[in-house]
Design a protein around this motif. Structure first.
Motif, PDB file in Angstrom:
ATOM      1  N   GLY A  44     -24.001 -25.301  -1.812  1.00 36.54           N
ATOM      2  CA  GLY A  44     -23.784 -26.743  -1.929  1.00 36.54           C
ATOM      3  C   GLY A  44     -22.667 -27.068  -2.905  1.00 36.54           C
ATOM      4  O   GLY A  44     -21.621 -26.430  -2.911  1.00 36.54           O
ATOM      5  N   PRO A  72     -18.529 -16.044  10.530  1.00 39.84           N
ATOM      6  CA  PRO A  72     -18.488 -17.283   9.751  1.00 39.84           C
ATOM      7  C   PRO A  72     -18.812 -17.021   8.280  1.00 39.84           C
ATOM      8  O   PRO A  72     -19.660 -16.196   7.959  1.00 39.84           O
ATOM      9  CB  PRO A  72     -19.575 -18.149  10.386  1.00 39.84           C
ATOM     10  CG  PRO A  72     -19.870 -17.523  11.700  1.00 39.84           C
ATOM     11  CD  PRO A  72     -19.549 -16.065  11.570  1.00 39.84           C
ATOM     12  N   ASP A 116     -19.465 -19.493   5.037  1.00 40.72           N
ATOM     13  CA  ASP A 116     -19.568 -20.858   4.546  1.00 40.72           C
ATOM     14  C   ASP A 116     -20.459 -20.890   3.316  1.00 40.72           C
ATOM     15  O   ASP A 116     -21.671 -21.118   3.416  1.00 40.72           O
ATOM     16  CB  ASP A 116     -20.120 -21.779   5.633  1.00 40.72           C
ATOM     17  CG  ASP A 116     -20.238 -23.216   5.164  1.00 40.72           C
ATOM     18  OD1 ASP A 116     -19.617 -23.568   4.124  1.00 40.72           O
ATOM     19  OD2 ASP A 116     -20.953 -23.991   5.811  1.00 40.72           O
ATOM     20  N   ALA A 139     -20.700 -24.380  -4.967  1.00 39.80           N
ATOM     21  CA  ALA A 139     -19.782 -23.422  -4.338  1.00 39.80           C
ATOM     22  C   ALA A 139     -18.384 -23.581  -4.942  1.00 39.80           C
ATOM     23  O   ALA A 139     -17.921 -24.695  -5.163  1.00 39.80           O
ATOM     24  CB  ALA A 139     -19.733 -23.643  -2.830  1.00 39.80           C
ATOM     25  N   PHE A 180     -20.697 -23.072   1.141  1.00 40.73           N
ATOM     26  CA  PHE A 180     -21.216 -24.419   0.896  1.00 40.73           C
ATOM     27  C   PHE A 180     -22.593 -24.610   1.524  1.00 40.73           C
ATOM     28  O   PHE A 180     -23.403 -25.348   1.002  1.00 40.73           O
ATOM     29  CB  PHE A 180     -20.240 -25.476   1.412  1.00 40.73           C
ATOM     30  CG  PHE A 180     -18.920 -25.429   0.693  1.00 40.73           C
ATOM     31  CD1 PHE A 180     -18.768 -26.004  -0.563  1.00 40.73           C
ATOM     32  CD2 PHE A 180     -17.842 -24.781   1.265  1.00 40.73           C
ATOM     33  CE1 PHE A 180     -17.560 -25.944  -1.240  1.00 40.73           C
ATOM     34  CE2 PHE A 180     -16.626 -24.711   0.600  1.00 40.73           C
ATOM     35  CZ  PHE A 180     -16.483 -25.295  -0.653  1.00 40.73           C
ATOM     36  N   SER A 181     -22.852 -23.928   2.644  1.00 42.61           N
ATOM     37  CA  SER A 181     -24.160 -24.080   3.291  1.00 42.61           C
ATOM     38  C   SER A 181     -25.282 -23.503   2.426  1.00 42.61           C
ATOM     39  O   SER A 181     -26.421 -23.909   2.553  1.00 42.61           O
ATOM     40  CB  SER A 181     -24.155 -23.413   4.665  1.00 42.61           C
ATOM     41  OG  SER A 181     -24.019 -22.008   4.532  1.00 42.61           O
ATOM     42  N   VAL A 182     -24.954 -22.575   1.534  1.00 43.33           N
ATOM     43  CA  VAL A 182     -25.956 -21.973   0.661  1.00 43.33           C
ATOM     44  C   VAL A 182     -25.890 -22.556  -0.742  1.00 43.33           C
ATOM     45  O   VAL A 182     -26.911 -22.900  -1.334  1.00 43.33           O
ATOM     46  CB  VAL A 182     -25.760 -20.438   0.595  1.00 43.33           C
ATOM     47  CG1 VAL A 182     -26.728 -19.811  -0.390  1.00 43.33           C
ATOM     48  CG2 VAL A 182     -25.908 -19.828   1.967  1.00 43.33           C
TER      49      VAL A 182
END
Length: 161
Positions: free
Chosen positions: A136, A128, A130, A139, A132-134
């Motif tokens: 926000g 995976p 992502d 990104a 955006f998960s880090v």
């Protein structure tokens, strides 16, 4: 495929920006004596580097054309025969962006048939990714459409119409 994977066995290099090294595609070199020589290697045991031979089909086509703009004698040094043949094929298929995308799909798509054998040996991993998960809202837009934006196309004027 070479040795069962779409990749180069030499690995990829990285250097600190403060080091007096020259970064190459597969290793770093340092100036010693009278020429650039391969620098000492330190193999990471914790980092994972995901490298793609073109982030999008259009990016891959630009890379093919960039290699093909080199003089023939340079191409003979930097391209193995199988890679040169791949680039010849791609150049013939890539007369348009649509043609380039179709050729890329033909060469690289992981179809159910192409998946079957590596899956049977448990050799495929889904990693995976992502940001955006880090990051926000900070990104970047990493979609192919954003990467192939007009700005990218304009920067590489050799793209077909």
């Amino acid at each position: 495929m070479k040795r069962g994977q779409y990749s180069h066995g030499a690995g990829k290099g990285g250097v600190r920006t403060s080091d007096p090294l020259r970064l190459g595609v597969h290793n770093a070199t340092e100036w010693r004596g009278d020429k650039w020589r391969r620098a000492a290697r330190h193999v990471s045991t914790s980092a994972q580097l995901l490298h793609f031979d073109g982030l999008t089909p259009v990016h891959w086509l630009v890379k093919v054309w960039r290699y093909r703009r080199n003089p023939k004698d340079v191409q003979k040094v930097i391209l193995q025969a199988h890679r040169a043949a791949q680039m010849d094929w791609m150049s013939a298929c890539g007369a348009s962006i649509e043609g380039a995308e179709a050729a890329h799909e033909t060469l690289f798509a992981l179809t159910p048939d192409r998946r079957a054998q590596p899956e049977a040996f448990d050799l495929l991993r889904h990693v995976p990714f992502d940001p955006f998960s880090v990051l926000g809202a900070d990104a970047p837009d990493l979609t192919p459409a954003a990467f192939n934006s007009d700005r990218f196309v304009l920067r590489h004027g050799e793209l077909p119409g």
